[in-house]
Design an enzyme around this catalytic site. Sequence first.
Site, short mmCIF file in Angstrom:
data_model
loop_
_atom_site.label_atom_id
_atom_site.label_comp_id
_atom_site.label_asym_id
_atom_site.label_seq_id
_atom_site.Cartn_x
_atom_site.Cartn_y
_atom_site.Cartn_z
N HIS A 218 0.82 -1.20 0.00
CA HIS A 218 0.00 0.00 0.00
C HIS A 218 0.86 1.26 0.00
CE1 HIS A 218 0.72 0.78 4.35
NE2 HIS A 218 0.67 -0.55 4.48
N CYS B 61 1.89 -2.91 6.78
CA CYS B 61 2.46 -4.04 6.05
C CYS B 61 3.65 -3.56 5.22
CB CYS B 61 1.37 -4.68 5.20
SG CYS B 61 -0.01 -5.37 6.17
#
Length: 218
Positions: A177, A193
């Site tokens: 992301h 993440c």
Amino acid sequence: MTTRRLFLAGSAAFALSACSSTGRSRLENSNVIQVDEPWASHYSLRHDGGFTIPGIDIRKIPEQFWRQDVDYSGSEAPGTIVVNTTDRFLYLVQPGGRAIRYGVGVGREEGLNFRGSATIARKAEWPRWTPTANMIKTQPERYGPVAAGMEGGLRNPLGARALYLYRNGRDTHFRLHGTIEPYTIGQSVSSGCIRLINQDIIDLYDRVPAGTKVIVVS
């Protein structure tokens, strides 16, 4: 050496006014930074989905984490994404022993716990974000107010794009992301993440379809 100027629009919300510059543009509250090709066009201000993504002062990010074409000796098929969480690189394998390499940041928990292969099962532009139960538990003052979730936008921790990884048809809860903290690229941060600069996650998002194989190694 051929150079271009990278225009960074000034914005109090993103503290760009604190950046030094090699000159002044005619744009009010803007910085002009002289950088070598092709990085200027990669990280300049851009408009996307109704939002204005600020330009990045790449002098604040180590050069190895800038997007670039590199030699690649791995055996993965072209189109495969390989994430090395130790070196903080994401490779999009290309034909002919080459790859596009992006710098990434990793979360101290989620980003370091996932290993192995998965598939991009879903893609989202300006994705909605919901903090995990553990994030709410450990930092209630920070995440409690957004426990129900946050709509996509410039303050959303997932940034401009998200790629959702699944394994055997099940969500791994592992994402590639964007980020609202571009200067943390190359670092291990408190949560999240695999994060990329917003300009880089948009570039990657446009290059890979759903079904792309992702391999995470250390």
